[in-house]
Design a protein around this motif. Structure first.
Motif, mmCIF file in Angstrom:
data_model
loop_
_atom_site.group_PDB
_atom_site.id
_atom_site.type_symbol
_atom_site.label_atom_id
_atom_site.label_comp_id
_atom_site.label_asym_id
_atom_site.label_seq_id
_atom_site.Cartn_x
_atom_site.Cartn_y
_atom_site.Cartn_z
ATOM 1 N N GLU A 1 -9.449 -13.551 -2.452
ATOM 2 C CA GLU A 1 -10.634 -13.576 -1.595
ATOM 3 C C GLU A 1 -10.574 -14.665 -0.520
ATOM 4 O O GLU A 1 -10.935 -14.443 0.627
ATOM 5 C CB GLU A 1 -11.883 -13.777 -2.454
ATOM 6 N N CYS A 2 -10.093 -15.834 -0.872
ATOM 7 C CA CYS A 2 -10.127 -16.956 0.067
ATOM 8 C C CYS A 2 -9.174 -16.789 1.242
ATOM 9 O O CYS A 2 -9.249 -17.534 2.216
ATOM 10 C CB CYS A 2 -9.866 -18.273 -0.657
ATOM 11 N N PHE A 3 -8.276 -15.808 1.204
ATOM 12 C CA PHE A 3 -7.400 -15.550 2.341
ATOM 13 C C PHE A 3 -8.178 -14.945 3.509
ATOM 14 O O PHE A 3 -7.726 -14.989 4.631
ATOM 15 C CB PHE A 3 -6.273 -14.598 1.935
ATOM 16 N N ASP A 4 -9.323 -14.354 3.235
ATOM 17 C CA ASP A 4 -10.139 -13.728 4.281
ATOM 18 C C ASP A 4 -11.312 -14.652 4.604
ATOM 19 O O ASP A 4 -12.301 -14.705 3.877
ATOM 20 C CB ASP A 4 -10.644 -12.366 3.810
ATOM 21 N N THR B 1 0.842 -1.189 0.000
ATOM 22 C CA THR B 1 0.000 0.000 0.000
ATOM 23 C C THR B 1 0.883 1.246 0.000
ATOM 24 O O THR B 1 2.066 1.189 0.348
ATOM 25 C CB THR B 1 -0.913 0.036 1.241
ATOM 26 N N MET B 2 0.280 2.370 -0.371
ATOM 27 C CA MET B 2 1.000 3.641 -0.313
ATOM 28 C C MET B 2 1.431 3.929 1.124
ATOM 29 O O MET B 2 2.485 4.514 1.356
ATOM 30 C CB MET B 2 0.125 4.789 -0.838
ATOM 31 N N TYR B 3 0.622 3.502 2.081
ATOM 32 C CA TYR B 3 0.933 3.729 3.493
ATOM 33 C C TYR B 3 2.274 3.081 3.858
ATOM 34 O O TYR B 3 3.128 3.708 4.485
ATOM 35 C CB TYR B 3 -0.203 3.164 4.358
ATOM 36 N N THR B 4 2.465 1.840 3.436
ATOM 37 C CA THR B 4 3.725 1.152 3.711
ATOM 38 C C THR B 4 4.858 1.786 2.925
ATOM 39 O O THR B 4 5.958 1.989 3.458
ATOM 40 C CB THR B 4 3.605 -0.345 3.382
ATOM 41 N N ASP B 5 4.604 2.133 1.676
ATOM 42 C CA ASP B 5 5.602 2.809 0.850
ATOM 43 C C ASP B 5 6.059 4.093 1.539
ATOM 44 O O ASP B 5 7.258 4.337 1.694
ATOM 45 C CB ASP B 5 5.006 3.105 -0.526
ATOM 46 N N PHE B 6 5.117 4.903 1.974
ATOM 47 C CA PHE B 6 5.461 6.159 2.645
ATOM 48 C C PHE B 6 6.187 5.892 3.956
ATOM 49 O O PHE B 6 7.110 6.626 4.326
ATOM 50 C CB PHE B 6 4.219 7.004 2.893
ATOM 51 N N SER B 7 5.796 4.860 4.674
ATOM 52 C CA SER B 7 6.471 4.508 5.929
ATOM 53 C C SER B 7 7.939 4.186 5.673
ATOM 54 O O SER B 7 8.827 4.656 6.396
ATOM 55 C CB SER B 7 5.790 3.309 6.594
ATOM 56 N N LEU B 8 8.194 3.389 4.652
ATOM 57 C CA LEU B 8 9.571 3.035 4.321
ATOM 58 C C LEU B 8 10.360 4.260 3.865
ATOM 59 O O LEU B 8 11.530 4.429 4.218
ATOM 60 C CB LEU B 8 9.588 1.938 3.256
ATOM 61 N N ARG B 9 9.706 5.128 3.101
ATOM 62 C CA ARG B 9 10.388 6.351 2.650
ATOM 63 C C ARG B 9 10.741 7.258 3.824
ATOM 64 O O ARG B 9 11.818 7.858 3.846
ATOM 65 C CB ARG B 9 9.508 7.116 1.667
ATOM 66 N N VAL B 10 9.843 7.376 4.793
ATOM 67 C CA VAL B 10 10.123 8.192 5.980
ATOM 68 C C VAL B 10 11.335 7.619 6.706
ATOM 69 O O VAL B 10 12.249 8.354 7.102
ATOM 70 C CB VAL B 10 8.904 8.273 6.916
ATOM 71 N N GLU C 1 1.142 -2.831 6.821
ATOM 72 C CA GLU C 1 0.136 -3.349 5.887
ATOM 73 C C GLU C 1 -1.101 -3.746 6.677
ATOM 74 O O GLU C 1 -0.990 -4.398 7.709
ATOM 75 C CB GLU C 1 0.664 -4.561 5.119
ATOM 76 N N ASP C 2 -2.264 -3.380 6.179
ATOM 77 C CA ASP C 2 -3.480 -3.695 6.930
ATOM 78 C C ASP C 2 -4.061 -5.051 6.572
ATOM 79 O O ASP C 2 -4.854 -5.599 7.323
ATOM 80 C CB ASP C 2 -4.533 -2.598 6.790
ATOM 81 N N ASP C 3 -3.676 -5.621 5.441
ATOM 82 C CA ASP C 3 -4.104 -6.990 5.174
ATOM 83 C C ASP C 3 -3.230 -7.621 4.115
ATOM 84 O O ASP C 3 -2.693 -6.956 3.240
ATOM 85 C CB ASP C 3 -5.603 -7.054 4.833
ATOM 86 N N PHE C 4 -3.051 -8.903 4.236
ATOM 87 C CA PHE C 4 -2.264 -9.669 3.282
ATOM 88 C C PHE C 4 -3.159 -10.643 2.533
ATOM 89 O O PHE C 4 -2.735 -11.715 2.149
ATOM 90 C CB PHE C 4 -1.137 -10.421 4.000
#
Length: 149
Positions: free
Chosen positions: A91-94, A4-13, A84-87
């Motif tokens: 569909e069947c992973f959830d 996700t962009m959230y993880t991307d931004f976290s790594l960039r920070v 990451e909020d979900d891996f």
């Protein structure tokens, strides 16, 4: 696999802060300017990174953010797992929302699950320090004509 962009931004920070001396403070605005990304997004990211113990936030006049630990102690696989909020690759992973009729006998789920574990295992082999070998070049790109706190 896609982060996700959230993880991307976290790594960039973390990379940005890793290019600085541990004692030096940076600002969210400076990081936003360096990467050309939203300050509002970075505020959420840095808040979470602080709660997770990866960065230290200092409030008030002259405040800012910095790494809370040495770069070699920040495992990239763990950062990804924490941000990451979900891996759920398919569909069947959830289990809660899975409606796929072939799930009970499908071999794809097992293969994708193994791929996910392999992906995370590779990331577990890296620390933030591994991405800072060209620290001077990174700093030149990130701090190009910009002054930080």
């Amino acid at each position: 696999m896609r982060l996700t962009m959230y993880t991307d931004f976290s790594l960039r920070v973390l990379i940005y802060l890793g290019t600085k001396e541990r004692k030096d403070l940076s600002t969210i605005q400076a990081i936003s300017d360096a990467y050309g990304i939203s300050k509002n997004h970075l505020m959420k990211v840095t808040h979470e990174l602080g709660k997770l113990g990866y960065i230290e936030t200092i409030r008030g006049r002259g405040g800012g953010i910095r790494l809370a630990m040495e770069p070699e102690d920040i495992n990239i696989g763990q950062v990804v797992r924490h941000t990451e909020d979900d891996f759920h690759l398919v569909e069947c992973f959830d289990c809660k929302t899975n409606t796929c009729v072939i799930s009970p006998v499908c071999g794809l789920k097992g293969a994708l699950n193994r791929a996910l574990f392999a992906y995370l295992k590779v990331l577990d082999g890296y620390t933030l320090a591994d991405f800072l070998h060209q620290k001077l070049k990174l700093a030149n790109l990130l701090f190009n004509e910009q002054q930080d706190v």
